[in-house]
Design a protein around this motif. Structure first.
Motif, PDB file in Angstrom:
ATOM      1  N   THR A  33       0.848  -1.197   0.000  1.00 18.08           N
ATOM      2  CA  THR A  33       0.000   0.000   0.000  1.00 18.08           C
ATOM      3  C   THR A  33       0.877   1.237   0.000  1.00 18.08           C
ATOM      4  O   THR A  33       2.101   1.140   0.081  1.00 18.08           O
ATOM      5  N   ARG A  41      -8.171   7.638  -0.434  1.00 16.67           N
ATOM      6  CA  ARG A  41      -9.390   6.817  -0.343  1.00 16.67           C
ATOM      7  C   ARG A  41     -10.094   6.896   1.007  1.00 16.67           C
ATOM      8  O   ARG A  41     -11.274   6.579   1.099  1.00 16.67           O
ATOM      9  N   ASN A 263     -14.500   6.718   7.218  1.00 18.18           N
ATOM     10  CA  ASN A 263     -13.884   7.099   5.954  1.00 18.18           C
ATOM     11  C   ASN A 263     -14.251   8.564   5.708  1.00 18.18           C
ATOM     12  O   ASN A 263     -15.422   8.938   5.784  1.00 18.18           O
TER      13      ASN A 263
HETATM   14  N1  COA Z   1      -3.594   0.098  -0.749  1.00 16.91           N
HETATM   15  C1  COA Z   1      -3.536   0.091  -2.079  1.00 16.91           C
HETATM   16  N2  COA Z   1      -4.505  -0.442  -2.864  1.00 16.91           N
HETATM   17  C2  COA Z   1      -5.553  -0.987  -2.243  1.00 16.91           C
HETATM   18  C3  COA Z   1      -5.667  -1.025  -0.844  1.00 16.91           C
HETATM   19  C4  COA Z   1      -4.626  -0.458  -0.092  1.00 16.91           C
HETATM   20  N3  COA Z   1      -4.638  -0.419   1.246  1.00 16.91           N
HETATM   21  N4  COA Z   1      -6.837  -1.629  -0.520  1.00 16.91           N
HETATM   22  C5  COA Z   1      -7.432  -1.960  -1.682  1.00 16.91           C
HETATM   23  N5  COA Z   1      -6.665  -1.588  -2.710  1.00 16.91           N
HETATM   24  C6  COA Z   1      -6.925  -1.730  -4.140  1.00 16.91           C
HETATM   25  C7  COA Z   1      -7.914  -2.833  -4.448  1.00 16.91           C
HETATM   26  O1  COA Z   1      -7.277  -4.076  -4.496  1.00 16.91           O
HETATM   27  C8  COA Z   1      -8.421  -2.396  -5.804  1.00 16.91           C
HETATM   28  O2  COA Z   1      -7.495  -2.772  -6.767  1.00 16.91           O
HETATM   29  P1  COA Z   1      -7.983  -3.329  -8.187  1.00 16.91           P
HETATM   30  O3  COA Z   1      -8.743  -2.180  -8.821  1.00 16.91           O
HETATM   31  O4  COA Z   1      -6.709  -3.645  -8.888  1.00 16.91           O
HETATM   32  O5  COA Z   1      -8.843  -4.504  -7.908  1.00 16.91           O
HETATM   33  C9  COA Z   1      -8.398  -0.860  -5.722  1.00 16.91           C
HETATM   34  O6  COA Z   1      -7.518  -0.546  -4.633  1.00 16.91           O
HETATM   35  C10 COA Z   1      -9.745  -0.236  -5.487  1.00 16.91           C
HETATM   36  O7  COA Z   1     -10.373  -0.958  -4.437  1.00 16.91           O
HETATM   37  P2  COA Z   1     -11.790  -0.567  -3.909  1.00 16.91           P
HETATM   38  O8  COA Z   1     -12.182  -1.520  -2.822  1.00 16.91           O
HETATM   39  O9  COA Z   1     -12.735  -0.383  -5.065  1.00 16.91           O
HETATM   40  O10 COA Z   1     -11.483   0.876  -3.281  1.00 16.91           O
HETATM   41  P3  COA Z   1     -12.493   1.906  -2.670  1.00 16.91           P
HETATM   42  O11 COA Z   1     -12.307   3.206  -3.319  1.00 16.91           O
HETATM   43  O12 COA Z   1     -13.881   1.336  -2.571  1.00 16.91           O
HETATM   44  O13 COA Z   1     -11.934   2.048  -1.184  1.00 16.91           O
HETATM   45  C11 COA Z   1     -12.393   1.333   1.040  1.00 16.91           C
HETATM   46  C12 COA Z   1     -11.891   0.932  -0.344  1.00 16.91           C
HETATM   47  C13 COA Z   1     -12.328   0.117   1.940  1.00 16.91           C
HETATM   48  C14 COA Z   1     -11.482   2.430   1.563  1.00 16.91           C
HETATM   49  C15 COA Z   1     -13.858   1.859   0.917  1.00 16.91           C
HETATM   50  O14 COA Z   1     -14.628   0.943   0.180  1.00 16.91           O
HETATM   51  C16 COA Z   1     -14.483   2.069   2.254  1.00 16.91           C
HETATM   52  O15 COA Z   1     -14.050   2.905   3.026  1.00 16.91           O
HETATM   53  N6  COA Z   1     -15.584   1.363   2.545  1.00 16.91           N
HETATM   54  C17 COA Z   1     -16.250   1.475   3.813  1.00 16.91           C
HETATM   55  C18 COA Z   1     -15.491   0.725   4.854  1.00 16.91           C
HETATM   56  C19 COA Z   1     -15.979   1.017   6.232  1.00 16.91           C
HETATM   57  O16 COA Z   1     -16.433   2.093   6.512  1.00 16.91           O
HETATM   58  N7  COA Z   1     -15.867   0.031   7.109  1.00 16.91           N
HETATM   59  C20 COA Z   1     -16.195   0.156   8.469  1.00 16.91           C
HETATM   60  C21 COA Z   1     -17.648   0.320   8.702  1.00 16.91           C
HETATM   61  S1  COA Z   1     -18.011   0.665  10.351  1.00 16.91           S
END
Ligand code: COA
Length: 333
Positions: A33, A41, A263
């Protein structure tokens, strides 16, 4: 005049976070990462990690001591302790019982509430209902989580999000109708059809701990990030509106929004939908990440101590989390 024991008020706030900081740059050395990805993000820059010597009850006790000191009350006066957590010290007894012992609050009934990241909002509503009956006078409500203990540190999709901490409030029943800190009302909701979206699969009665569950890392948080994200923005907006409307208020009356810190983009999207400007939103996710039940009370404590609430201001605490659960509580400071 006869006492009317239907009002409850926030008397004190407190919080505790462990000293150890885990930055995004530290995480770059642990999983694939980058600081840039995490900040863009999620808005998170660093989080706190509890030392091995501390469990959730230790964080909770420190936060509770701060809240009692703020309220000018002693532990012996407390007659109800509710701890919201998904990382209890053990399956049983409850973490609240361990906190009761550590504080020496021997007159208090004690139990835990599990509504995942909505836990603190559920616990405040529960305590408020108990106090409103007049059977209880002084409650300690604590949101405490040591998520680092159930985080899969090899899974970059989740390990960058979470941190450890605790926050607490002291709530009392009051015979005065409109005292400072008055809790105006709550809205709680759940949708069990979404339980698989966010969970810790193993360790309970459905999938007891075994060599296989440990090897498959099933004792750590599993999450469908995209689904949680979409649910969260909707749920936060819905909970704030519903809660305010039950109190006869609208978003125009809102002075300070204290949202669950999961987030930055979720917080911004929810605030935008509600028409609440950035200046009225408490944010500390950059420093702590998502501390589950602790996020809101830590943010509330920091906001109060920074002087962000003036007498008479309307505040709303709003959360969403596993279950699925969501909810909000409104108060007049
Ligand atoms: N570092 C780098 N890349 C990462 C990563 C990290 N830590 N985590 C995921 N990725 C990658 C994924 O593998 C994906 O790669 P790909 O396109 O090659 O498959 C890409 O980043 C996009 O992943 P995605 O899951 O679509 O990202 P996102 O923009 O949806 O962000 C979260 C991911 C988890 C940050 C977001 O979905 C989120 O915050 N969700 C809510 C989570 C939450 O609130 N949980 C607690 C509830 S109480």
């Amino acid at each position: 005049m006869a006492a009317v024991l239907t009002t409850t008020r926030l008397l004190g706030v407190g919080s505790y976070v462990p000293d150890k900081v885990l930055s995004n740059f530290d995480l770059e050395r642990m999983v694939d990462t980058t600081d840039a990805w995490i900040v863009e993000r999620t808005g998170i820059r660093e989080r706190r990690i509890a030392p091995e010597s501390m469990a959730t009850s230790d964080l909770a006790t420190r936060a509770a001591e701060g809240a009692l000191e703020f309220a000018g009350r002693s532990a012996s006066e407390v007659d109800l302790i509710i701890v919201a957590t998904v990382t209890p010290d053990m399956m049983f007894p409850s973490t609240a019982c361990l906190v009761q012992r550590k504080l020496g609050a021997s007159s208090a009934a004690a139990f835990d509430v599990n509504a995942a990241c909505t836990g603190f909002v559920y616990a405040v509503a529960t305590a408020s209902a108990f106090l409103s009956t007049g059977s209880y006078r002084l409650a300690l409500v604590i949101g405490a989580d040591t998520l680092s203990r159930i985080t899969d540190w090899t899974d970059r999709a989740t390990c960058v999000l979470f941190g450890d901490g605790a926050g607490a409030v002291v709530i009392e029943s009051s015979s005065v109708n409109a005292p400072p800190g008055e809790i105006l009302g709550s809205y709680l909701a759940a949708d069990g059809t979404g339980w698989e979206v966010l969970m810790q699969p193993a360790g309970g009665s459905q999938m007891p701990a075994s060599r296989e569950t440990v090897d498959a890392r099933l004792h750590s948080i599993k999450m469908n990030g995209n689904q949680v994200y979409k649910f969260a923005v909707r749920a936060m907006g819905n909970a704030v509106k519903e809660c305010l409307s039950r109190c006869g208020l609208t978003c125009d009356d809102l002075d300070l929004l204290i949202p669950h810190q999961a987030n930055m983009r979720i917080i911004e999207a929810a605030a935008q939908r509600l028409g609440v400007p950035e200046s009225k939103v408490v944010v500390n996710i950059d420093r702590y990440g998502n501390m589950s039940s602790a996020s809101i009370p830590v943010a509330l404590d920091e906001a109060v101590r920074a002087g962000r609430l003036e007498s008479g201001d309307i505040g709303v605490m709003v959360a969403f989390g596993g279950g699925l659960t969501w909810g909000a509580t409104a108060f007049r400071w």
